[in-house]
Design an enzyme around this catalytic site. Structure first.
Site: not given
Ligand code: MG
Ligand code: 16G
Length: 543
Positions: A65, A277, A370
Site C-alpha cells: 500500500s 495500491d 479519514a
Molecule cells: Mg492502500
C-alpha cells in the site's frame, strides 16, 4: 494433495530462513520484501485451502500500500470481496512462521480442523502492485498454488480494488460485472457517463490533477482516461517516474497536511491524491494565498451521504441510510452528519474490515476512514427495489427519476472495497450534478484543527483500548491523564491506540485552536511515553 512435492519445493526454493516472525495484521502481512518469499509460497497454498473450504474463488494481492518501495506485503481476499476472516488471520500467521520441517503437518492440521475436503476444486486470483519485488513474490505465491494443485488466474499488475472486484465478479457469475480489468473500467465509466452528460456544469469544471503516488493507480488512471475521453480530464503527476509513495500519495498528504511533490502551483485547482495500491483517496487545493486545504475521507463521506439522502428522499423509497466512521473522523464532520444531515452515524475500530461489516447493517451504508479509505455498500434486496422503482411507470416521474439517478450513482461505486479511482469518479459525478467547485464543497463544515503523532514504546501491546479505540483501558492511569489534558482545550478530543501496521503507538488530538493543537498532541504523546514504556531519546515523532 502431494505433500512430498509441497515439502520439497518449500525446502529447496522457498525456505523459511527464520530471520524474523511476521504477523497477519490489519491489512495482511507487511515487511521488508526480502523477508517474505516463504510467506508468499505458504499463502499461495493457504489460498487454495481457503478456496476449497469456501468452494469459491479467493484473491491474493501482493502490496504494501502506502509504505515505501523496499517493503511489500500480501493480503488474502474472501469470496464476497471482504478481507480474510479474522479466524484465518491467526491460521495465516502461524503457517507463515513455523519452521520448514513442520509445514506439512501444519497443513494437515488446518485441513482437519477446518473440515476441508482436499478433493474440492479451487481457484485463486492473484495480482500485485508496481513494486519491483512484486514479480518474484508473485512467483513464490504461484509456486505455492501450483504445489497445492490450485487453478490460478494471474492478473499481473493491478490495483487492490481491481482484485477485489475480480474476486466478486468471479463468485457471482458475472452479475456484479464482467471479471476482467476492461469490464471494471467500462462498468464505472459507463455509469459515470450516464450521470455526467457534459464536461462542465455551472461552477464545476471537468479537469482534475491526480497525484498517483508513483504507483499502480497511475496505470489504471491512464486506462480510465482513454475511455473517458474529454468527459473528464485527468492530469496525472507522480505517475511512476519517481520513488513510490515518497513525499506523495494520499497518506503523505493527509498526515503531513501539505501538497505532494510536483503538485501544480495553480491556486483553486482541484487536486486528488491516491495511495500506492489505489485504495485510498483524498482531495486538496491551494487557495489564492497558497494556503493548503485538505478534503479528506470524512469530507468525501459527507458529500456522498448528503447526495444519497437527497435522492432517497426524492424517490420516496423506504431506505435506511447510515454512515460509518472511526475515531480518526474529525469531530466537526461527525457533528455535521448527525445534526445537519441527520443521518445515523456509528464509530468502529480502525481497519476496513470493521467499517465494511458495520456498513452492511444498513440498507445503504457509507463508510470512510479519514485517511480516504471507504466506499458505499448496498443490500442486494434494496438495489433490486431501487431498480424496479426506476422503471415503475405507476410511480410519479420525480420518484422514478430519483431512483434511476440512485441506480447510476451506485453503479459508479466499487462496492467490493474502498477504491480510490471509483471514489474519485463518484465525487466528480456529485460535484457535477451539484454544479460545485471544490471551495463550495468545502463550505459545508469547518474541520477542527488536529494533529497525529507516533510514540515508540517497548511493547505496543501494553496499550489496550475499548469503545472503538476511544478509551484506553491499559496501562492504568493513562486514560485519566488523557481526560485531564482534554479538559484543558475547547472542543478537545484525543485518543491513543497501538498501530496495526507499525511497531508504534499512535496519538490523535483535535481542538478548536490551531495554535494549541500541536501542544495538546505533544502532551498526550508525552503521557504515553511516560506511562506506556516509551523508548528512545526523542519521545515524540511527527507522524
Ligand atoms: Mg492502500
Ligand atoms: C491499514 C488498513 C487501513 C487502516 C490502517 C491503519 C485495510 C485494508 N487497511 O492500512 O484501513 O486505516 O491500516 O493503520 O484495512 P495503523 O493501524 O498503523 O494506524
Amino acid at each position: 494433495m502431494d505433500y512430498n512435492r509441497i515439502d520439497s519445493i518449500s525446502r529447496s526454493q522457498h525456505p523459511n530462513k527464520q530471520l524474523t516472525d511476521v504477523q497477519y495484521g490489519t491489512a495482511g502481512f507487511r515487511a521488508k520484501s526480502d523477508l517474505l518469499d516463504h510467506v508468499l509460497y505458504r499463502m499461495g497454498i493457504l489460498t487454495v485451502l481457503r478456496s476449497k473450504q469456501k468452494n469459491a474463488t479467493i484473491g491474493l494481492m501482493i502490496t504494501a500500500s502506502h509504505n515505501e518501495e523496499p517493503d511489500n506485503g500480501v493480503k488474502l481476499v474472501d469470496p464476497a470481496g471482504e478481507m480474510l476472516d479474522s479466524s484465518w488471520e491467526l491460521i495465516a500467521t502461524e503457517l507463515a512462521n513455523i519452521p520448514d520441517s513442520e509445514l506439512v503437518n501444519a497443513l494437515k492440521k488446518i485441513i482437519k480442523d477446518e473440515n476441508i475436503n482436499e478433493d474440492s476444486p479451487s481457484s485463486v486470483i492473484i495480482g500485485r502492485d508496481t513494486r519491483e519485488s512484486g514479480w518474484s513474490l508473485s512467483r513464490a505465491a504461484i509456486d505455492g498454488i501450483n504445489a497445492a494443485d490450485g487453478i490460478i488466474q494471474d492478473f499481473g499488475i493491478i490495483t487492490t480494488p481491481q482484485l477485489h472486484y475480480l474476486v466478486v465478479c468471479s463468485n457471482t457469475n458475472g452479475s456484479y460485472g464482467e471479471p476482467t480489468v476492461e469490464g471494471y473500467l467500462l462498468k464505472l465509466v459507463n455509469a459515470l457517463l450516464s450521470i455526467k452528460k457534459a464536461k462542465n456544469n455551472d461552477l464545476y469544471v471537468g479537469e482534475i490533477y491526480l497525484d498517483a503516488a508513483n504507483g499502480v493507480g497511475a496505470i489504471a488512471a491512464k486506462e480510465f482516461q482513454e475511455i473517458l475521453h474529454d468527459n473528464l480530464s485527468i492530469r496525472i503527476f507522480n505517475d511512476g517516474n519517481g520513488p513510490l509513495n515518497h513525499k506523495c500519495g494520499a497518506d503523505y498528504v493527509k498526515v503531513q497536511q501539505c501538497p505532494p511533490i510536483n503538485s501544480p502551483g495553480k491556486s483553486l485547482t482541484r487536486c486528488v491524491s491516491i495511495d500506492g495500491d489505489a485504495d485510498r483517496v483524498i482531495y486538496y487545493y491551494l487557495d489564492d494565498s497558497d494556503k493548503f486545504h485538505l478534503l479528506d475521507g470524512d469530507r468525501i463521506a459527507t458529500l456522498i451521504a448528503s447526495y444519497l439522502k437527497e435522492l432517497v428522499e426524492e424517490s420516496e423509497l423506504k431506505i435506511q441510510l447510515g454512515l460509518v466512521q472511526t475515531a480518526y473522523a474529525n469531530g466537526a464532520s461527525t457533528t455535521y452528519i448527525s445534526e445537519f444531515l441527520k443521518i445515523p452515524v456509528v464509530c468502529t475500530e480502525t481497519g476496513v474490515k470493521h467499517l465494511h461489516h458495520k456498513a452492511l447493517e444498513f440498507d445503504v451504508g457509507v463508510y470512510f476512514e479519514a485517511n480516504g479509505h471507504g466506499t458505499v455498500v448496498v443490500k442486494d434486496s434494496v438495489l433490486k427495489m431501487i431498480r424496479t422503482a426506476s422503471q415503475n411507470m405507476n410511480l410519479p416521474k420525480k420518484c422514478r427519476t430519483a431512483s434511476s439517478k440512485l441506480t447510476s450513482l451506485i453503479d459508479v461505486v466499487n462496492q467490493t472495497v474502498g477504491d480510490a479511482l471509483s471514489d474519485m469518479l463518484l465525487v466528480e459525478a456529485i460535484l457535477y450534478v451539484r454544479g460545485w467547485d471544490i471551495v463550495t464543497w468545502e463550505r459545508s463544515y469547518t474541520d477542527l484543527p488536529n494533529r497525529q503523532l507516533k510514540v515508540k514504546v517497548q511493547d505496543r501491546n501494553v496499550i489496550e483500548t475499548t469503545d472503538a479505540a476511544r478509551k484506553c483501558v491499559s496501562p492504568s492511569g493513562l486514560q485519566s491523564k488523557i481526560d485531564e489534558l482534554v479538559a484543558r482545550y475547547s472542543k478537545g478530543r484525543a485518543f491513543v491506540r497501538a498501530s496495526g501496521t507499525e511497531d508504534i503507538v499512535r496519538v490523535y488530538a483535535e481542538c478548536d485552536s490551531s495554535s494549541e493543537v500541536e501542544k495538546f498532541a505533544a502532551e498526550v504523546a508525552l503521557a504515553v511515553h511516560q506511562l506506556a514504556g516509551g523508548i528512545g531519546p526523542e519521545p515524540i515523532i511527527p507522524q
